[in-house]
Design a protein around this motif. Structure first.
Motif, short mmCIF file in Angstrom:
data_model
loop_
_atom_site.label_atom_id
_atom_site.label_comp_id
_atom_site.label_asym_id
_atom_site.label_seq_id
_atom_site.Cartn_x
_atom_site.Cartn_y
_atom_site.Cartn_z
N GLU A 157 0.83 -1.21 0.00
CA GLU A 157 0.00 0.00 0.00
C GLU A 157 0.86 1.26 0.00
O GLU A 157 0.56 2.23 -0.70
N THR B 20 -4.78 2.88 -0.52
CA THR B 20 -5.36 1.93 0.43
C THR B 20 -6.06 0.83 -0.34
O THR B 20 -6.92 1.10 -1.19
N PHE C 4 -7.42 -2.13 1.16
CA PHE C 4 -8.45 -2.82 1.93
C PHE C 4 -9.11 -1.88 2.93
O PHE C 4 -8.45 -1.04 3.54
N HIS C 5 -10.42 -2.05 3.09
CA HIS C 5 -11.12 -1.49 4.25
C HIS C 5 -11.05 -2.55 5.34
O HIS C 5 -11.39 -3.71 5.12
N ARG C 6 -10.60 -2.16 6.52
CA ARG C 6 -10.43 -3.11 7.61
C ARG C 6 -11.57 -2.93 8.61
O ARG C 6 -11.86 -1.83 9.05
N HIS C 7 -12.23 -4.05 8.96
CA HIS C 7 -13.27 -4.01 9.99
C HIS C 7 -13.28 -5.32 10.74
O HIS C 7 -12.51 -6.25 10.42
N LEU D 202 -11.68 -8.21 5.85
CA LEU D 202 -11.18 -7.17 4.95
C LEU D 202 -12.05 -7.09 3.71
O LEU D 202 -12.47 -8.11 3.16
N THR E 67 -10.96 -2.06 -1.42
CA THR E 67 -11.33 -0.72 -1.87
C THR E 67 -11.44 -0.74 -3.40
O THR E 67 -11.16 -1.76 -4.05
#
Length: 297
Positions: free
Chosen positions: A40, A46, A48-51, A55, A58
């Motif tokens: 990255e 970015t 990946f959105h991380r939660h 994952l 994006t």
């Protein structure tokens, strides 16, 4: 671009989890995470959105994943062609076909193929969705219509018809219909017209349902229809290729059948020289020829 980082990114995007990707790559979660962060930073994006649940890619991540998937498919194709340059028939062959044909016709015959080629590994993918052969979602397909892609080698295997069948026990207990109007005294077993199926089969069912049917059982695949018929539940709409393996079934109203349904075997042009494809193609055509001879005798 660091190929190793791309390999790790592809595994993470495919798994949707650092932990699962690490397990597949035999790396620790922290090592995978470091490689993703470095990628990255190198791309200044970015990926990946991380939660808490994992994952999610994006928009930039989706673009890169599309590229790594294409690379992976090309590498798989290259490896397959290198292996197939040898005379031996071995390795994985991914075969896709419909649930009905795969479960009722192909799977019962595979022991003969394994006896001939014990080093072959079959991945049998049974679904109504047409997989993308040029994108290597599968190596070879048997489909109930002519493939639309231009860069496929195709062979017409046979024509199939949807017909009406019942067991002698059911007919002895309930009588035999002579006309479509007689269906008011019988139970019809068929696929729901909204279920994924060949259009000719759905058209026949719609025609039958315009008549007064005494009782109705709908199933979302032909294997379920067959099992229901074999257990004396009623008269089933089934593909005619089953009659060789289930000779106890009796055809009902022989003048009623669907339009021709062409069956094709297809594979990508780049696998033309594949020994695995050749072995599978010859096996299927030989089994169909033997079935035709048996039914003609």
């Amino acid at each position: 671009m660091d190929w190793d980082k791309l390999r790790i990114f592809h595994a993470v995007a495919d798994a949707g989890s650092l932990t699962h990707a690490g397990d597949a790559l035999h790396l620790s979660q922290s090592a995978v995470s470091r490689q993703i962060r470095a990628l990255e930073e190198g791309l200044n994006a970015t990926l990946f959105h991380r939660h808490a649940r994992g994952l999610i890619l994006t928009e930039q991540g989706e673009l890169l994943f599309d590229a790594t998937k294409a690379m992976s498919h090309r590498l798989d194709a290259a490896v397959a062609r290198i292996r197939d340059s040898k005379e031996e028939v071995f390795g994985e062959l991914r075969v896709t076909t419909t649930t009905a044909f795969g479960s009722m016709w192909l799977a019962p015959r595979l022991p003969k193929l394994y006896d001939a080629y014990p080093d072959l590994r079959i991945d049998l993918m049974l679904e109504e969705r047409v997989l993308d052969l040029p994108m290597r979602e599968a190596d070879v397909a048997i489909r109930m219509k002519e493939p639309s892609q231009a860069d496929l080698i195709r062979k017409r295997l046979m024509d199939v018809h949807m017909r009406l069948y019942a067991t002698p026990r059911y007919l002895e207990a309930n009588g035999t219909p002579e006309t479509l109007e007689d269906l008011s005294k019988f139970r019809l077993i068929c696929q729901n017209t909204s279920a994924a199926q060949v259009s000719a089969g759905a058209a026949l069912v719609r025609e039958l349902l315009t008549h007064d049917v005494g009782s109705l059982l709908t199933v979302n695949n032909y294997f379920g229809v067959l099992q229901s018929v074999l257990n004396d539940l009623g008269i089933g709409v089934l593909p005619d290729y089953i009659t060789h393996d289930f000779p106890e079934l009796t055809r009902v109203m022989p003048d009623i059948e669907s339009k021709d349904i062409p069956v094709y075997l297809a594979y990508p042009e780049e696998l033309r020289a594949s020994k695995r494809i050749e072995a599978f193609r010859d096996f299927v055509t030989s089994e169909l020829a033997a079935q035709r001879r048996s039914m003609a005798s």
